[in-house]
Design an enzyme around this catalytic site. Structure first.
Site, PDB file in Angstrom:
ATOM      1  N   CYS B  33      11.063  55.041  35.771  1.00  0.00           N
ATOM      2  CA  CYS B  33       9.783  54.428  36.132  1.00  0.00           C
ATOM      3  C   CYS B  33       9.941  53.264  37.094  1.00  0.00           C
ATOM      4  CB  CYS B  33       9.089  53.886  34.888  1.00  0.00           C
ATOM      5  SG  CYS B  33       8.463  55.128  33.791  1.00  0.00           S
ATOM      6  N   CYS B 103       9.954  54.997  27.410  1.00  0.00           N
ATOM      7  CA  CYS B 103       9.416  53.631  27.332  1.00  0.00           C
ATOM      8  C   CYS B 103       9.791  52.989  25.995  1.00  0.00           C
ATOM      9  CB  CYS B 103       7.893  53.632  27.488  1.00  0.00           C
ATOM     10  SG  CYS B 103       7.358  54.189  29.114  1.00  0.00           S
TER      11      CYS B 103
END
Lengths: 218, 134
Positions: B33, B103
């Site tokens: 990301c 995440c």
């Protein structure tokens, strides 16, 4: 019985079928080969990684020309139309990828079997992370600073300039890495370029007064 | 629902003085990301528990929510327990979809790094920002 049948037919379960399936369809052409006029020497290491403004302009012209020749409206035949649509979409992706240094670098690595966007991976470069964190915090500060030096002010300009030179440096590094076919170094450069790209987007958000606070697409 | 809570009202955003001897800092990132996450803990030396937690995450909503939830989770916990937190716990609580699992992994890495940094420091080592973990 039904289950058994699907087992035989489903290519996922049959190595033989899988082989025939994959050998039937040739791999799609490498993006560089779609633009022989603009990129005659091909991908690095034989050709350069950095595409000059002149090359980019030529790439754009060649892209438009190719798009015209494969335009889906040129045919009435439904199966040809579908093929044309696919080709057109493929050309679009190719052009967009080649036009952006990060996407281009990621593509080149992927074509060589290096996955740079590995989900499970983590960044081990603490120095880089500290610098990114600092840069992002600085953008936050600029955003909060409404008086002199706020959005688009002097501080913003300075931060923008610093970040642009970071990006330039990384792109130059990629040129060197790809030139020497040093894929490991190119991969590390991609990760850094990605981060500086995020800082750039944050700065753009602040400039536009956007409220996309620290959000990236990922 | 809970995810939205941590997304819209992230808890414990901020920084602790990283040079304090009772503060451990974890700094981690995910190339997928382009996210960067800083998690800091202040440790009560008497009880070996976490007395204060702060984080700063620049990344997608799920990364922010994961770190926010983690700070709530580890406050008051012993270092031992905090070090045993698994990302699946965070992912489950926040109902993260498979594509966002990394995440929660980032958050797990962050607390582990922060603990490691604190332990190195309390043995009078220099701050590692979690580098030793890797």
């Amino acid at each position: 019985m039904v289950l058994l049948l699907t087992r035989v037919i489903n290519p996922r379960f049959s190595p033989l079928l899988r082989r025939t399936f994959t050998t039937k369809r040739p791999p799609p052409p490498h993006y560089y080969t779609l633009f022989p006029r603009s990129l005659p020497s091909g991908p690095p290491p034989s050709g350069p990684f950095i595409l000059s403004p002149t090359v980019l302009k030529s790439l754009h012209r060649e892209f438009l020309k190719s798009q015209q020749s494969v335009h889906p409206d040129l045919t009435q035949d439904p199966s040809l139309k579908l093929a044309a649509q696919n080709t057109s979409a493929y050309l679009n992706t190719a052009y967009r990828t080649l036009g952006d240094p990060l996407l281009r670098a990621q593509y080149l690595l992927r074509m060589r079997g290096v996955e740079v966007e590995d989900e499970a991976g983590s960044v081990e470069d603490t120095m880089l992370l500290a610098e990114v964190m600092e840069a992002m915090e600085e953008v936050d500060e600029i955003e909060g600073d409404d008086e002199g030096g706020g959005k688009g002010g002097e501080k913003w300009q300075r931060a923008w300039g610093v970040n642009e030179s970071r990006i330039r440096e990384e792109v130059d590094g990629l040129e060197e890495a790809f030139g020497k076919d040093d894929l490991e170094r190119a991969g590390a450069g991609c990760v850094r370029l990605r981060y500086w790209g995020n800082v750039k987007r944050r700065l753009e958000d602040v400039w536009e007064g956007g409220r996309g606070r620290g959000e990236s697409k990922g | 629902m809970r995810k939205m809570y941590h997304y819209n009202n992230p808890r414990n955003v901020g920084s602790l003085p990283k040079n304090d001897t009772d503060v451990g800092t974890g700094l981690v990132g995910a190339p997928a990301c382009g996210d960067v996450m800083k998690l800091q803990i202040r440790v009560d030396k008497e009880t070996n528990t976490i007395s204060e937690v702060k984080f700063k995450t620049f990344g997608c909503g799920s990364a922010i929510a994961s770190s926010s939830y983690l700070t709530e989770l580890v406050r008051g916990m012993s270092l031992e327990d905090a070090g045993r937190i698994k990302n699946t716990e965070i992912a489950k609580e926040l109902c993260l979809p498979p594509v966002k699992l990394h995440c929660s992994m980032l958050a797990e890495d962050a607390i582990k790094s922060a603990i490691k940094d604190y332990q190195t420091k309390s043995n009078r080592g220099p701050p590692t920002l979690g580098k030793n973990l890797l």
